[in-house]
Scaffold this active site. Structure first.
Site, PDB file in Angstrom:
ATOM      1  N   ASP A 430      37.437  60.165  35.643  1.00  0.00           N
ATOM      2  CA  ASP A 430      36.672  59.460  36.675  1.00  0.00           C
ATOM      3  C   ASP A 430      36.422  60.387  37.869  1.00  0.00           C
ATOM      4  O   ASP A 430      36.998  61.468  37.968  1.00  0.00           O
ATOM      5  CB  ASP A 430      37.510  58.230  37.111  1.00  0.00           C
ATOM      6  CG  ASP A 430      36.690  57.216  37.913  1.00  0.00           C
ATOM      7  OD1 ASP A 430      35.458  57.231  37.836  1.00  0.00           O
ATOM      8  OD2 ASP A 430      37.315  56.394  38.622  1.00  0.00           O
ATOM      9  N   GLU A 433      32.158  63.518  40.427  1.00  0.00           N
ATOM     10  CA  GLU A 433      30.868  63.915  41.045  1.00  0.00           C
ATOM     11  C   GLU A 433      31.025  65.187  41.872  1.00  0.00           C
ATOM     12  O   GLU A 433      30.057  65.936  41.910  1.00  0.00           O
ATOM     13  CB  GLU A 433      30.324  62.750  41.897  1.00  0.00           C
ATOM     14  CG  GLU A 433      29.874  61.561  41.053  1.00  0.00           C
ATOM     15  CD  GLU A 433      31.053  60.737  40.510  1.00  0.00           C
ATOM     16  OE1 GLU A 433      32.135  60.844  41.113  1.00  0.00           O
ATOM     17  OE2 GLU A 433      30.900  60.044  39.504  1.00  0.00           O
ATOM     18  N   ASP A 507      29.917  51.709  38.526  1.00  0.00           N
ATOM     19  CA  ASP A 507      30.237  50.473  39.244  1.00  0.00           C
ATOM     20  C   ASP A 507      29.017  49.577  39.464  1.00  0.00           C
ATOM     21  O   ASP A 507      28.419  49.571  40.536  1.00  0.00           O
ATOM     22  CB  ASP A 507      30.879  50.818  40.592  1.00  0.00           C
ATOM     23  CG  ASP A 507      32.132  51.650  40.405  1.00  0.00           C
ATOM     24  OD1 ASP A 507      32.598  51.771  39.245  1.00  0.00           O
ATOM     25  OD2 ASP A 507      32.652  52.186  41.401  1.00  0.00           O
TER      26      ASP A 507
HETATM   27  O1  MIG Z   1      36.860  54.689  43.714  1.00  0.00           O
HETATM   28  O2  MIG Z   1      39.841  54.011  39.407  1.00  0.00           O
HETATM   29  O3  MIG Z   1      33.966  53.697  38.429  1.00  0.00           O
HETATM   30  O4  MIG Z   1      35.641  52.031  36.933  1.00  0.00           O
HETATM   31  O5  MIG Z   1      37.990  51.171  38.163  1.00  0.00           O
HETATM   32  C1  MIG Z   1      36.898  53.914  42.583  1.00  0.00           C
HETATM   33  C2  MIG Z   1      39.283  52.942  40.076  1.00  0.00           C
HETATM   34  C3  MIG Z   1      37.489  54.683  41.454  1.00  0.00           C
HETATM   35  C4  MIG Z   1      35.717  54.122  39.968  1.00  0.00           C
HETATM   36  C5  MIG Z   1      35.356  53.726  38.575  1.00  0.00           C
HETATM   37  C6  MIG Z   1      35.958  52.393  38.254  1.00  0.00           C
HETATM   38  C7  MIG Z   1      37.448  52.443  38.433  1.00  0.00           C
HETATM   39  C8  MIG Z   1      37.777  52.864  39.868  1.00  0.00           C
HETATM   40  N1  MIG Z   1      37.159  54.167  40.166  1.00  0.00           N
END
Ligand code: MIG
Length: 843
Positions: A430, A433, A507
Site C-alpha cells: 500500500d 505513491e 479508496d
Molecule cells: O491511509 O492501511 O487504500 O485500503 O485500508 C490509508 C489502511 C492507508 C489505504 C488503502 C486502504 C487501507 C488503508 N490505507
C-alpha cells in the site's frame, strides 16, 4: 470517549483533511505546460541501420525502430538520443527484423523489409519539410498523423507530440481513470496521487498508464503507449477528427505504436511489450474479506468462523496495518496477535489464506533492527543535501527505502522471509505513491532516487516508486517461495505493473455512483494491460447499506479479483451484517462465483498467457456491432471472458418498487438468458424487471462453460466432478483449463487443457473434446465429467466415443438424463478419455 463520538470525530477530521488536500495536492503538484516551443524542424540527413533509422532534423533527432511486425517505436529529442531506451514498463522482444527506407514525394518512407507483406503491416512516413510523422496501414488507411511537428520547450525539458486521426475514433485505455469508458474530450494527468478517497471526477489517481487505444466503428483499432514515467498530460480534444495531444515534463519522447488491427490484437501487443500477469494461485479467485482492520486475533477467527458457520464461501482474510507493532512493517503486535504461527496454521486448516499488508515507510525508530539496517546500508532516500528524507506516515516519522536501487530491492525482498515461514500466502502493498502526510501528499521534488544507477530526483522518479516497490516484493517472494506462485497486490502503478502485482482501485466511496464507476474503471485498467483488478466491494469510505451491498456483490463477483473492504471509521459490511434476507442473497451471489470458478480460472490463465483482460467491454467481443460503442451500454454492462454478458443493476429501488427496470443491449448473435433459460436473438435492446435477488446474466450461444461445485473454499473443488455446460448453436466452442492451482509446474506443461468444438443442427449435435498438456486425465475433478446440454430437444441416442450412453442409469460408466424442468439434459461420463467424440441424435 464513546465509540460513536470517535467515529464522528474521525469523519469530521476526514472531511476536513479531504477538503484541504483537494486544494493543496493539485496546486503543489501541478505543472504549467510551457507556452514557448521550438519545433524539431525538417530532415537534414538520415542514417538507416538494420532495424531502425536515425533522422537528423534541424533542431533535434528522431529515431524510428521496428520492434515486432506490429509494434513500432519512435523516439525524439533535441540532443543525441541515448543508445538504449531505459524503460520501467516495456521489455522489447528481440525479433531481429529489418527495415527498408525510401525517399519519395517529400517524405522518408519506412517499412519492414520482407518479401511478402501482410495486410496488417504499417508504413511510416516522415515529412522532409517538418518531420511530421504519419502511420498508415498498407492499404493506405491512415491511423494517425502529427497535427504539428514534435516540439521541445524553449525553457526546461518538456517535449510534446500532437496527433490527429482522419476518422471518427473512440479513445480508451489510459489506465486507472475516473469517468466514462470512452475518454474523448478529457484532459488527463499522469502523476500517482493518493487523493484520500476520491470523487468520481478526480484526476489523477494512484496510477499512471499513458496508454491510448483508439477504436473505429468498422471494428479496427490501434494503440499508442507514451512510455515516459515523468509527469505527463494527455489531452483529447473534442473534435470529430480526434486530436490527441501529449506533453511530458522531461524528454526524450518515446512512444510505441501497436498496429492492431483489432482491439484484441492491441491487447495482446501491449502484453507482448509491457508484460503479462504471472498466473496467480487459483485460490485468489475466491472471495476475499478485508477490513481496516481486523484485530485482535479473536476477531479474525470470529470472521472466519462466521463464514464457515453461515456457509458463505471465502478463501482469504486480509490483515490491514493494525496487525503490526506500532506500524512497523514485518512485526506483529504481540498483544493483538500473541501467536501468529498458530493463527495462520489454524486458519489454513480451515481453508483461509491470510493476506498481510506492508507499506514502504519504515518507522524512524533507532531501536528497531530493520530501521538500523536500512540506515547502516544507506538504503533510504535522501534529500539533495545528503540528509535522510523523513516523511510522516502511520508510524510517525519514517524513512523510505529507495526501491529504485537494485541492491535495496534485494534487501527488501529478503525481509518477507519470516512471513513466508509463518505460512502467509498473499501480500498487500500500500501507500507507494508514495503517500505521505505532507501538504503535497507525497515526497518533495528534491528527494533523490538511484533509478538503477541513473539518478533522478523525485520530481521525475515519482511515478515509478510504486513499481519499484512491487518489483522488490515480487522478486524477493519469488526467491523465498521457490516453485510456489505468489499473489501480490497494490494500489500504485506505472505501466507494466502487471508483471509484478495486481492492483485495486483504492479508496472509493460506498455510493451508487461509485458502484457504477467501478465498471469503466476496471475495464480501462484491463485494456491497459492489467487483467486482474479489484474494487472495494461495498465501498471504502462512508457506511454501506443493505441494498447497495447486495447490488455491489452482484457486480463484484464478476470483478476479476473479488474483495469486500472498508475503512476503519465506517460501519462493518461483511455479508451478514444487514440481516438474514440480505445475507441469503449475498451468499447465493458469492456461491455463483464459486460455481463459475473453472471458467474464471480458464480466462485468468488466458490473461496470463496472452494479456487479454478478464472483464471486457462489449466492443472488444463485438467490434463490428456499432451499437456497442453507444455510451448507454459500455458504462453499465460488460463481458466476462468472451462468453458471459453481465448487466448488473446499478441504481436503487424506488419507494415501494419491487424491481428496477433495466435496459440491456444484447450484441449481434444469439443469447441464452441464464435465469429464464430461453434463447434470445441479439442485435437489440431488451428490458428486464430486476428484483433485489436477481442479476441479469446472458451466455453467448455456441459457448461451453466449465462449471464447478459450490464449495466453502477453492481448493475443495477438486473433490467434485466438473461440468461442461453447453449452449448449442451452429458452431460451438470453448476451453477448460486445469492445473495444480498452486505451483509453477504448469510452465513445464503440467496442465490439462480441454478444447471443445462442436456443431448443432436440428437432428444432430456433435462435440469433439481434444486434450492437451501433460496431465491427461482429470485427477482434479474426481474423474467424472458431466456434459450439460441446454436445449429442450430430447435425445434419441447418445454415443460417446462410439459407446452408447444409458438413459437414467447413473450407476453405469456412461449415462444420461433429462432435467426435471426439461430444459437441459446431462451426460455423465466416468473416467473420461480424450480425445472424446460425442454424437447426439434427436428425434
Ligand atoms: O491511509 O492501511 O487504500 O485500503 O485500508 C490509508 C489502511 C492507508 C489505504 C488503502 C486502504 C487501507 C488503508 N490505507
Amino acid at each position: 470517549m464513546s465509540k460513536e463520538k470517535t467515529n464522528f470525530g474521525n469523519k469530521l477530521a476526514q472531511g476536513f483533511t479531504k477538503g484541504v488536500l483537494n486544494i493543496t495536492v493539485p496546486l503543489l503538484n501541478h505543472r504549467i505546460v510551457p507556452f514557448r516551443w521550438q519545433a524539431i524542424g525538417g530532415i537534414v540527413t538520415h542514417k538507416k541501420l538494420e532495424n531502425s533509422v536515425l533522422i537528423h532534423c534541424e533542431n533535434g533527432f528522431i529515431e524510428v525502430k521496428i520492434i515486432t511486425p506490429s509494434i513500432w517505436r519512435v523516439r525524439a529529442f533535441h540532443d543525441t538520443l541515448p543508445k538504449y531506451h531505459k524503460s520501467w514498463a516495456s521489455r522489447e522482444p528481440d525479433f531481429n527484423l529489418k527495415i527498408k527506407t525510401v525517399q519519395e514525394y517529400g517524405s522518408l518512407t519506412i517499412k519492414e523489409d520482407k518479401n511478402v507483406s501482410s495486410k496488417n503491416d504499417l508504413i511510416i512516413k516522415v515529412s522532409e519539410v517538418d518531420s511530421t510523422i504519419t502511420f498508415e496501414r498498407i492499404n493506405g488507411d491512415i491511423l494517425h498523423k502529427d497535427s504539428e511537428p514534435i516540439s521541445m520547450s524553449k525553457r526546461g525539458s518538456w517535449i510534446k507530440t500532437k496527433k490527429i486521426a482522419l476518422k471518427k475514433e473512440y479513445h480508451v485505455g489510459f489506465g486507472e481513470k475516473t469517468g466514462k469508458l470512452i475518454k474523448n474530450g478529457r484532459k488527463m494527468i499522469f502523476w500517482n496521487t493518493d487523493q484520500t478517497a476520491y470523487t468520481v471526477r478526480e484526476d489523477p489517481l494512484y496510477q499512471s498508464e499513458p496508454l491510448q487505444i483508439s477504436l473505429r466503428e468498422d471494428g479496427t483499432a490501434f494503440g499508442i503507449f507514451y512510455d515516459n514515467y515523468r509527469y505527463s498530460v494527455i489531452k483529447l480534444e473534442k473534435t470529430s477528427t480526434s486530436k490527441v495531444n501529449y506533453y511530458t515534463e522531461k524528454g526524450p519522447l518515446c512512444y510505441y505504436v501497436f498496429a492492431g488491427p483489432t482491439l484484441k490484437d492491441v491487447s495482446k501487443q501491449i502484453g507482448e511489450l509491457n508484460g503479462k500477469l504471472p498466473l496467480p494461485p487459483k485460490w485468489v479467485l475466491g472471495h476475499h474479506q478485508s477490513r481496516w482492520s481486523y484485530y485482535p486475533e479473536e476477531k479474525v477467527r470470529e470472521v472466519a468462523r462466521n463464514f464457515r458457520e453461515k456457509e458463505i464461501p471465502c478463501d482469504s482474510i486480509h490483515l490491514d496495518i493494525d496487525y503490526m507493532d506500532g506500524f512497523r512493517c514485518f512485526t506483529w503486535n504481540k498483544e493483538r496477535f500473541p501467536n501468529p504461527q498458530k493463527m495462520v496454521a489454524d486458519l489454513r486448516d480451515d481453508g483461509f489464506k491470510l493476506i498481510i499488508m506492508t507499506d514502504p515507510g519504515l518507522k524512524a525508530d533507532p531501536e528497531w533492527t530493520i530501521y538500523q539496517n536500512c540506515v547502516a546500508k544507506d538504503y533510504h532516500c535522501k534529500l539533495a543535501n545528503g540528509n535522510p528524507y523523513l516523511g510522516k506516515v502511520w508510524p510517525g516519522k519514517c524513512i523510505f527505502p529507495d526501491f529504485t536501487s537494485p541492491a535495496v530491492r534485494v534487501w527488501w525482498g529478503k525481509l518477507y522471509k519470516d512471513y513466508v515461514e509463518l505460512g502467509i500466502e498473499g501480500f498487500w502493498i500500500d501507500m507507494a505513491e508514495p503517500s505521505i502526510f505532507d501538504i503535497r501528499r507525497t515526497a518533495p521534488f528534491e528527494v533523490q532516487h538511484n533509478m538503477d544507477g541513473q539518478p533522478e530526483s523525485h520530481q521525475y522518479a515519482h511515478n515509478v516508486y510504486g513499481n519499484a516497490f512491487a518489483i522488490a516484493t515480487r522478486e524477493g517472494l519469488d526467491v523465498l517461495r521457490k516453485n510456489k506462485r505468489t499473489f501480490i497486490f497494490g494500489r500504485t502503478a506505472y505501466s507494466g505493473i502487471q508483471r509484478y502485482a495486481s492492483t485495486w482501485t483504492g479508496d472509493n466511496y460506498s455510493t451508487w455512483k461509485h458502484l457504477q464507476q467501478s465498471i469503466p474503471m476496471v475495464l480501462s485498467m484491463g485494456l491497459s494491460g492489467q487483467p486482474f483488478v479489484a474494487v472495494d466491494i461495498g465501498g471504502f469510505t462512508f457506511d454501506c447499506k443493505a441494498e447497495l451491498l447486495t447490488r455491489w456483490y452482484q457486480t463484484g463477483i464478476f470483478y476479476p479479483f473479488c474483495r469486500n473492504h472498508s475503512a476503519n471509521a465506517t460501519k462493518p459490511q461483511e455479508p451478514w451484517v444487514f440481516g438474514e434476507e440480505t445475507e441469503k442473497i449475498i451468499k447465493k451471489t458469492i456461491e455463483f462465483r464459486y460455481m463459475l470458478l473453472p471458467y474464471l480460472y480458464t480466462i485468468l490463465w488466458e490473461a496470463s498467457k496472452d494479456g487479454l483482460p478478464m472483464m471486457r467491454p462489449l466492443f472488444m467481443e463485438f467490434p463490428t456491432d456499432k451499437e456497442t460503442y453507444n455510451e448507454k451500454w459500455h458504462n453499465s454492462q460488460f463481458m466476462v471472458g468472451d462468453k458471459l454478458l453481465i448487466a448488473p443493476v446499478l441504481t436503487k429501488l424506488g419507494k415501494n418498487q419491487k424491481a428496477v427496470t433495466k435496459k440491456i443491449y444484447l450484441p449481434e448473435g444469439r443469447w441464452f438468458d441464464y435465469w429464464t433459460q430461453e434463447y434470445l436473438s441479439g442485435g437489440k435492446e431488451i428490458t428486464r424487471e430486476v428484483t433485489i435477488n436477481q442479476l441479469p446474466l446472458f451466455v453467448k450461444a455456441g459457448s461451453t462453460l466449465p462449471i464447478g461445485p459450490i464449495v466453502p473454499f477453492v481448493e475443495k473443488a477438486s473433490e467434485h466432478p466438473i461440468t461442461l455446460a453447453i449452449y448449442p448453436d451452429n458452431e460451438i466452442q470453448g476451453l477448460a483449463y486445469f492445473d495444480d492451482g498452486d505451483t509453477k509446474e504448469f510452465e513445464e506443461g503440467n496442465y490439462n487443457l480441454l478444447t471443445i468444438r462442436g456443431n448443432d443442427t436440428p437432428k444432430k449435435l456433435s462435440i469433439d473434446i481434444l486434450q492437451s498438456g501433460k496431465i491427461t486425465d482429470l485427477p482434479l475433478t474426481n474423474e467424472i465429467l458431466h456434459l450439460r446440454v441446454h436445449t429442450k430437444k430430447t435425445p434419441d441416442e447418445i454415443k460417446v466415443n462410439d459407446n452408447i450412453a444409458q438413459k437414467d442409469f447413473e450407476t453405469e460408466n456412461l449415462s444420461w438424463k433429462i432435467s426435471d424442468d426439461m430444459k437441459h439434459y446431462t451426460i455423465v461420463i466416468k473416467i473420461p478419455k480424450f480425445p472424446m467424440d460425442i454424437q447426439v441424435k434427436y428425434k
